[in-house]
Design an enzyme around this catalytic site. Sequence first.
Site, PDB file in Angstrom:
ATOM      1  N   PHE A 119       4.281   7.526   5.967  1.00  8.64           N
ATOM      2  CA  PHE A 119       3.124   7.798   6.823  1.00  8.64           C
ATOM      3  C   PHE A 119       1.756   6.925   7.043  1.00  8.64           C
ATOM      4  CE2 PHE A 119       2.287  10.068   2.810  1.00  8.64           C
ATOM      5  CZ  PHE A 119       0.580   9.892   3.210  1.00  8.64           C
ATOM      6  N   LYS A 120       1.786   6.550   5.841  1.00 11.21           N
ATOM      7  CA  LYS A 120       1.364   5.144   5.845  1.00 11.21           C
ATOM      8  C   LYS A 120       0.565   4.508   6.910  1.00 11.21           C
ATOM      9  CE  LYS A 120       0.550   7.308   1.620  1.00 11.21           C
ATOM     10  NZ  LYS A 120       0.795   5.933  -0.002  1.00 11.21           N
ATOM     11  N   ASP A 121       1.706   3.984   7.437  1.00 11.64           N
ATOM     12  CA  ASP A 121       1.523   3.552   8.538  1.00 11.64           C
ATOM     13  C   ASP A 121       0.377   3.669   9.522  1.00 11.64           C
ATOM     14  OD1 ASP A 121       3.416   0.669   7.858  1.00 11.64           O
ATOM     15  OD2 ASP A 121       5.158   2.120   8.188  1.00 11.64           O
ATOM     16  N   THR A 152       2.023   2.801   0.219  1.00  9.93           N
ATOM     17  CA  THR A 152       0.135   2.477   0.893  1.00  9.93           C
ATOM     18  C   THR A 152       0.367   1.035   0.945  1.00  9.93           C
ATOM     19  OG1 THR A 152      -0.991   4.429  -0.551  1.00  9.93           O
ATOM     20  CG2 THR A 152      -1.750   1.820   0.433  1.00  9.93           C
TER      21      THR A 152
END
Length: 480
Positions: A119-121, A152
């Site tokens: 989800f960091k993308d 991250t």
Amino acid sequence: MRYVSTRAASADASEPFSDILLEGLAPDGGLYLPVTYPRVDAQTLTRWRAVLAEQGYAALAAEVIGLYIDDIGHDDLLELCRRAYTAEKFGDPQIVPVTRIGDEPLWLGHLSNGPTAAFKDMAMQLLGEFFEYELRRRSSWLTIVGATSGDTGSSAEYAMRGRDGLSVVMLTPAGRMTPFQQAQMFGLQDPNIINVAVDGVFDTCQDLVKALNADAEFKHRWHVGAVNSINWARLVAQVVYYFACWLRVTTSADEQISFAVPTGNFGNVCAGHIARSMGLPIKRLIVATNENDVLDEFFHTGRYRVRGAVETVATSSPSMDISKASNFERFIADLFGRDGATVRRLFDQLARTGEFDISGTAQFTAVIQQYGFVSGHSSHADRLATIKRLWTTDQILIDPHTADGVHVAEQFAGDEQIVVLETALPVKFADTIKEATGELPPVPPRFAHIGEGPRRVIEMGDDLGALKKLVADTVGTLRA
């Protein structure tokens, strides 16, 4: 829109977005927040529903983030968002699809279809665009020094690799990431990417990054910035997917839903807190932790007690093996009405004693009543059972961190719809998936050869002096 440190005495010394984008951590050790949160009403939400449906996620991102930026024009901002959020990068034209879990009132917000399957993308791809845009505008350069517990770092490196004027020095806890996560990061050969394996846990890495930022002269000399969620630009990018998920699940502008958020560093759920503060109809923010339950303890007791390296457990949801949630200071600042002196006192106390306690205060009562926070934690056995059950009954395969979120969400399931925010694709945690289901997760074609080829990583102890020398030597060579 202007920004001020969580520890500032007043908002008089506020700064514009483009400046705090490159600064990361505030000079006084605090984190940047907007002086006020912009509010959205039912009419705006209705308009944004049409924007998302007709123009897509990138256009919605420009609308939401545009409320926080007045020193980048709308056309430029829209173009940056369109470059960051493409179907090619995220594998789906919706960017963030939302699907129901069986017949339950639970949904999955799919945030992990980006370049590194995490989800960091969602924030990093935009942050890379922001950095390159602003550095070109200033004819300048930037040294990113960050810490990662697994996701991250790879997201940042894939977003920053090969970009003009950018160097990345990323600290990781030695031996605490999965083989897939290590291969993703250490396999990169780009000269502007420097990976460092630190003898310690994630908090050791994070403390080194904060200490480096606290040296104003060194930070200025080497143009040190941040991509961790201490950087406001990354956090505001995450606010967007709360609006997108809400718009996709609801049908009216006043319909409330809840979000269950797996979190260790409090960045992901802090974005939800900001969305709720803006007026998004969120009933509850359900904080899901693993065995490292510092945040769960706080939300139940009012006591915030960090753990040392020895007490920080290595778990099967390793990206949440964090005992000092750096974004938590932003929530405390809001909880105490932006009283910078109180925030400084609490976090100075935390630095001295390892804890502070606000139980019995009006502020702690407001945590649930005003801000809607509740919490729970999960164990390895819980993760395995949840992964196995969803796979067996619904043919839904989730990673262990998302399993923490589903497990905790089910403890609070009632009449309202709950969106569980997915954190990563199962392929990143193959051993745990196999333990739960008896099968290895499918490998997306783009990762078919992830473990092959040479690796570049530098080993280092818990040594600020060594980190400074590394930054000076490697970045100095790149800038020469």
